[in-house]
Design an enzyme around this catalytic site. Structure first.
Site, short mmCIF file in Angstrom:
data_model
loop_
_atom_site.label_atom_id
_atom_site.label_comp_id
_atom_site.label_asym_id
_atom_site.label_seq_id
_atom_site.Cartn_x
_atom_site.Cartn_y
_atom_site.Cartn_z
N LYS A 270 44.57 19.09 30.60
CA LYS A 270 44.23 18.32 31.79
C LYS A 270 44.34 19.18 33.04
O LYS A 270 45.38 19.77 33.32
CB LYS A 270 45.16 17.11 31.90
CG LYS A 270 44.76 16.12 32.94
CD LYS A 270 45.66 14.88 32.85
CE LYS A 270 45.21 13.84 33.85
NZ LYS A 270 46.05 12.66 33.79
N ALA B 115 45.71 28.60 34.27
CA ALA B 115 44.47 28.93 34.99
C ALA B 115 44.72 29.96 36.09
O ALA B 115 43.94 30.91 36.25
CB ALA B 115 43.86 27.66 35.57
N GLY C 47 51.37 22.91 33.55
CA GLY C 47 51.08 23.95 32.56
C GLY C 47 49.66 24.47 32.66
O GLY C 47 49.41 25.68 32.57
N CYS C 48 48.72 23.56 32.85
CA CYS C 48 47.30 23.95 32.93
C CYS C 48 47.02 24.74 34.20
O CYS C 48 46.23 25.69 34.18
CB CYS C 48 46.41 22.72 32.83
SG CYS C 48 46.58 21.88 31.24
N THR C 49 47.67 24.37 35.28
CA THR C 49 47.51 25.10 36.54
C THR C 49 48.09 26.50 36.42
O THR C 49 47.46 27.48 36.83
CB THR C 49 48.16 24.33 37.70
OG1 THR C 49 47.50 23.06 37.82
CG2 THR C 49 48.04 25.10 39.00
#
Length: 153
Positions: free
Chosen positions: A38, A48, A43-45
């Site tokens: 998401k 990325a 974590g995704c930020t």
């Protein structure tokens, strides 16, 4: 389940910035297809932004980076602008590509069972063959793993 040495599943998906990204257009170039749950979550930020911060190293290896999430394109646009992400983010809202890569999996959180995206990455060479697979990859380890494997292509 896809594995090292398999031909990478073909795809054509809508992307941030109004693009459409396809495996056909990537023919002849190595790419990293990384699946994340998401956009704009911790974590995704982190994952990325780490890829963004290592863009020169990855670029020097000739690697195209493509992030895949079930988020709608509008959310991906906001995510890319907010964190100045200069690589491609594609929307797999129907999780069709995730199903082909076996990254749409059953998850459990706080006693609730649901389906969602497993954080996994696939390194595909210029011939469209999968050369490395990382399942349940940790965001902090991701770039080092990718860089080492891409240097071997």
């Amino acid at each position: 389940m896809v594995a090292i040495g398999d031909k990478a599943p073909a795809f054509s998906l809508p992307a941030a910035g109004g693009q459409v990204v396809s495996s056909e257009a990537l023919a002849g170039r190595p790419y990293l297809l990384y699946f994340y749950p998401k956009a704009d979550t911790p974590g995704c930020t982190s994952q990325a932004c780490d890829l963004r911060d290592h863009r020169q190293t990855l670029g020097n290896l000739g690697l195209t980076v493509i992030g895949v999430s079930p988020d709608p394109v509008e959310k991906l646009d906001r995510f890319a602008r907010k964190y100045d992400l200069d690589f491609t983010l594609v929307s797999d809202a129907s999780h069709e590509l995730a199903d082909r890569y076996d990254t749409w999996v059953e998850k459990k959180n706080y006693g609730k069972t649901y389906f969602g995206m497993e954080r996994s990455s696939f390194l595909v060479d210029g011939d469209g063959v999968i050369r490395a697979v990382w399942r349940k990859v940790k965001p902090a380890e991701h770039v080092a793993l990718v860089t080492d494997a891409a240097a071997q292509l």
